[in-house]
Design a protein around this motif. Structure first.
Motif, PDB file in Angstrom:
ATOM      1  N   LYS A  42       5.575 -10.887   2.781  1.00 14.24           N
ATOM      2  CA  LYS A  42       4.393 -10.588   3.606  1.00 14.24           C
ATOM      3  C   LYS A  42       3.548  -9.501   2.960  1.00 14.24           C
ATOM      4  CE  LYS A  42       6.570 -12.016   7.902  1.00 14.24           C
ATOM      5  NZ  LYS A  42       7.217 -11.547   9.137  1.00 14.24           N
ATOM      6  N   ALA A  43       4.193  -8.494   2.365  1.00 22.75           N
ATOM      7  CA  ALA A  43       3.453  -7.414   1.694  1.00 22.75           C
ATOM      8  C   ALA A  43       2.652  -7.960   0.514  1.00 22.75           C
ATOM      9  CB  ALA A  43       4.411  -6.318   1.231  1.00 22.75           C
ATOM     10  N   LEU A  44       3.162  -9.019  -0.120  1.00 22.48           N
ATOM     11  CA  LEU A  44       2.439  -9.666  -1.216  1.00 22.48           C
ATOM     12  C   LEU A  44       1.336 -10.599  -0.703  1.00 22.48           C
ATOM     13  CD1 LEU A  44       5.430 -10.687  -3.537  1.00 22.48           C
ATOM     14  CD2 LEU A  44       3.816  -8.808  -3.913  1.00 22.48           C
ATOM     15  N   GLY A  45       1.368 -10.906   0.595  1.00 27.98           N
ATOM     16  CA  GLY A  45       0.413 -11.852   1.169  1.00 27.98           C
ATOM     17  C   GLY A  45       0.728 -13.282   0.779  1.00 27.98           C
ATOM     18  N   LEU A  46       1.998 -13.576   0.542  1.00 23.39           N
ATOM     19  CA  LEU A  46       2.403 -14.887   0.049  1.00 23.39           C
ATOM     20  C   LEU A  46       3.337 -15.620   1.010  1.00 23.39           C
ATOM     21  CD1 LEU A  46       2.883 -13.912  -3.692  1.00 23.39           C
ATOM     22  CD2 LEU A  46       1.093 -15.375  -2.731  1.00 23.39           C
ATOM     23  N   GLU A  47       3.277 -15.267   2.293  1.00 21.29           N
ATOM     24  CA  GLU A  47       4.126 -15.956   3.250  1.00 21.29           C
ATOM     25  C   GLU A  47       3.614 -17.375   3.515  1.00 21.29           C
ATOM     26  OE1 GLU A  47       1.214 -13.509   5.739  1.00 21.29           O
ATOM     27  OE2 GLU A  47       2.306 -13.217   3.882  1.00 21.29           O
TER      28      GLU A  47
ATOM     29  N   MET B 241      -3.864 -10.103   2.849  1.00 22.20           N
ATOM     30  CA  MET B 241      -4.563 -10.371   1.607  1.00 22.20           C
ATOM     31  C   MET B 241      -3.538 -10.642   0.498  1.00 22.20           C
ATOM     32  SD  MET B 241      -7.683  -8.259  -0.058  1.00 22.20           S
ATOM     33  CE  MET B 241      -6.981  -7.097  -1.197  1.00 22.20           C
ATOM     34  N   THR B 242      -3.771 -11.663  -0.267  1.00 16.51           N
ATOM     35  CA  THR B 242      -2.856 -12.051  -1.336  1.00 16.51           C
ATOM     36  C   THR B 242      -2.972 -11.108  -2.524  1.00 16.51           C
ATOM     37  OG1 THR B 242      -3.083 -14.354  -0.675  1.00 16.51           O
ATOM     38  CG2 THR B 242      -2.199 -13.952  -2.856  1.00 16.51           C
ATOM     39  N   ILE B 243      -1.836 -10.738  -3.079  1.00 14.37           N
ATOM     40  CA  ILE B 243      -1.818  -9.866  -4.252  1.00 14.37           C
ATOM     41  C   ILE B 243      -2.580 -10.525  -5.402  1.00 14.37           C
ATOM     42  CG2 ILE B 243       0.370 -10.721  -5.212  1.00 14.37           C
ATOM     43  CD1 ILE B 243       0.901  -7.527  -5.592  1.00 14.37           C
ATOM     44  N   LYS B 244      -3.221  -9.692  -6.205  1.00 16.57           N
ATOM     45  CA  LYS B 244      -4.013 -10.217  -7.327  1.00 16.57           C
ATOM     46  C   LYS B 244      -3.848  -9.309  -8.537  1.00 16.57           C
ATOM     47  CE  LYS B 244      -8.189  -7.965  -5.561  1.00 16.57           C
ATOM     48  NZ  LYS B 244      -7.413  -6.981  -4.856  1.00 16.57           N
ATOM     49  N   ALA B 245      -4.284  -9.804  -9.688  1.00 12.60           N
ATOM     50  CA  ALA B 245      -4.232  -9.001 -10.915  1.00 12.60           C
ATOM     51  C   ALA B 245      -4.970  -7.692 -10.666  1.00 12.60           C
ATOM     52  CB  ALA B 245      -4.849  -9.767 -12.072  1.00 12.60           C
ATOM     53  N   GLY B 246      -4.380  -6.602 -11.140  1.00 11.63           N
ATOM     54  CA  GLY B 246      -4.937  -5.277 -10.946  1.00 11.63           C
ATOM     55  C   GLY B 246      -4.274  -4.518  -9.806  1.00 11.63           C
ATOM     56  N   ASP B 247      -3.629  -5.230  -8.882  1.00 15.08           N
ATOM     57  CA  ASP B 247      -2.928  -4.592  -7.774  1.00 15.08           C
ATOM     58  C   ASP B 247      -1.594  -4.014  -8.254  1.00 15.08           C
ATOM     59  OD1 ASP B 247      -4.955  -5.404  -6.060  1.00 15.08           O
ATOM     60  OD2 ASP B 247      -3.788  -7.015  -5.123  1.00 15.08           O
ATOM     61  N   THR B 248      -1.060  -3.113  -7.449  1.00 17.39           N
ATOM     62  CA  THR B 248       0.260  -2.535  -7.699  1.00 17.39           C
ATOM     63  C   THR B 248       1.276  -3.240  -6.812  1.00 17.39           C
ATOM     64  OG1 THR B 248      -0.724  -0.399  -8.231  1.00 17.39           O
ATOM     65  CG2 THR B 248       1.601  -0.379  -7.614  1.00 17.39           C
ATOM     66  N   ILE B 249       2.440  -3.490  -7.353  1.00 15.41           N
ATOM     67  CA  ILE B 249       3.519  -4.108  -6.577  1.00 15.41           C
ATOM     68  C   ILE B 249       3.848  -3.187  -5.404  1.00 15.41           C
ATOM     69  CG2 ILE B 249       5.975  -4.730  -6.608  1.00 15.41           C
ATOM     70  CD1 ILE B 249       4.325  -6.763  -8.120  1.00 15.41           C
ATOM     71  N   PRO B 250       3.878  -3.729  -4.176  1.00  9.80           N
ATOM     72  CA  PRO B 250       4.195  -2.886  -3.022  1.00  9.80           C
ATOM     73  C   PRO B 250       5.648  -2.410  -3.037  1.00  9.80           C
ATOM     74  CG  PRO B 250       3.554  -5.128  -2.333  1.00  9.80           C
ATOM     75  CD  PRO B 250       3.567  -5.097  -3.820  1.00  9.80           C
ATOM     76  N   ASP B 251       5.859  -1.256  -2.424  1.00  9.46           N
ATOM     77  CA  ASP B 251       7.215  -0.733  -2.278  1.00  9.46           C
ATOM     78  C   ASP B 251       7.970  -1.575  -1.261  1.00  9.46           C
ATOM     79  OD1 ASP B 251       6.848   1.408  -4.049  1.00  9.46           O
ATOM     80  OD2 ASP B 251       6.039   2.690  -2.464  1.00  9.46           O
ATOM     81  N   ALA B 252       9.164  -1.960  -1.619  1.00  5.75           N
ATOM     82  CA  ALA B 252      10.002  -2.748  -0.712  1.00  5.75           C
ATOM     83  C   ALA B 252      11.444  -2.686  -1.172  1.00  5.75           C
ATOM     84  CB  ALA B 252       9.535  -4.200  -0.675  1.00  5.75           C
ATOM     85  N   LYS B 253      12.330  -3.038  -0.258  1.00  7.29           N
ATOM     86  CA  LYS B 253      13.752  -3.169  -0.575  1.00  7.29           C
ATOM     87  C   LYS B 253      14.107  -4.642  -0.510  1.00  7.29           C
ATOM     88  CE  LYS B 253      15.055   1.339   1.166  1.00  7.29           C
ATOM     89  NZ  LYS B 253      15.809   2.087   2.186  1.00  7.29           N
ATOM     90  N   LEU B 254      14.813  -5.099  -1.520  1.00  3.99           N
ATOM     91  CA  LEU B 254      15.292  -6.470  -1.595  1.00  3.99           C
ATOM     92  C   LEU B 254      16.797  -6.419  -1.795  1.00  3.99           C
ATOM     93  CD1 LEU B 254      12.571  -7.718  -4.084  1.00  3.99           C
ATOM     94  CD2 LEU B 254      12.708  -8.332  -1.658  1.00  3.99           C
ATOM     95  N   MET B 255      17.441  -7.558  -1.620  1.00  5.14           N
ATOM     96  CA  MET B 255      18.867  -7.646  -1.907  1.00  5.14           C
ATOM     97  C   MET B 255      19.046  -8.518  -3.135  1.00  5.14           C
ATOM     98  SD  MET B 255      20.243  -5.689   0.289  1.00  5.14           S
ATOM     99  CE  MET B 255      21.979  -6.030   0.139  1.00  5.14           C
ATOM    100  N   GLN B 256      19.779  -7.993  -4.101  1.00  5.48           N
ATOM    101  CA  GLN B 256      20.054  -8.729  -5.329  1.00  5.48           C
ATOM    102  C   GLN B 256      21.433  -9.372  -5.222  1.00  5.48           C
ATOM    103  OE1 GLN B 256      19.749  -6.424  -8.929  1.00  5.48           O
ATOM    104  NE2 GLN B 256      20.744  -7.998 -10.144  1.00  5.48           N
ATOM    105  N   ALA B 257      21.484 -10.660  -5.531  1.00  2.00           N
ATOM    106  CA  ALA B 257      22.771 -11.353  -5.571  1.00  2.00           C
ATOM    107  C   ALA B 257      23.444 -11.018  -6.898  1.00  2.00           C
ATOM    108  CB  ALA B 257      22.556 -12.855  -5.440  1.00  2.00           C
TER     109      ALA B 257
END
Length: 160
Positions: A108-113, A1-17
């Motif tokens: 994928k957690a955002l549903g935006l793949e 399911m695609t993230i939408k207004a009102g949802d909370t950003i999912p917990d995840a680890k990213l790499m910052q350049a």
């Protein structure tokens, strides 16, 4: 399911350049207590991403900050070294945080793949922009395939 207004950003680890090299960052740290504009692109160094999407947010960085944005972040399903090279190529300093979601876990957690394996590009991120305040999504704009309208910096500015 695609993230939408009102949802909370999912917990995840990213790499910052960063200029010092890749640095792990959590979405909790990135979004907590801040207003964040996160935009996603299908790939670093790709035509629309390099010519329009990323440069638009650099150009509009001050206007976005004037509307209360604390962090502008660009994310792609690339590794942090590619995101760092792209930042260097584009002359990005501290205007935009460059984030790598190398395995598309957050995407994928955002549903935006976006599955581009048939075109030899693997799993990517749809072109999108979102605004979140303290981790709560207030605005999401996902582009139709091939389009570049709703996720550009000017559209995000208008939504703030």
């Amino acid at each position: 399911m695609t993230i939408k207004a009102g949802d909370t950003i999912p917990d995840a680890k990213l790499m910052q350049a960063t200029v010092e090299g890749p640095k792990e960052v959590t979405t909790t740290d990135l979004f907590k207590g801040k207003t964040v504009v996160l935009f996603g692109v299908p790939g670093a160094f790709t035509p629309t991403c390099s010519a329009k999407h990323l440069p638009g947010f650099v150009t509009q960085a001050e206007a976005l900050k004037a509307k209360g944005v604390d962090v502008i972040a660009c994310m792609s399903v690339n590794d942090a070294f590619v995101m760092g090279a792209w930042a260097k190529d584009q002359g990005i300093s501290d205007q935009v945080v460059m984030l790598a979601d190398g395995s598309a876990t957050f995407t994928k957690a955002l549903g935006l793949e976006l599955d581009l394996t048939a075109r030899g590009l693997g799993m990517r991120c749809q072109r999108f922009a979102l605004v979140a305040k303290d981790g709560a999504v207030t605005h999401v704009a996902v582009e139709a395939p091939g389009a570049f309208e709703v996720s550009k910096a000017e559209a995000v500015l208008a939504a703030l």
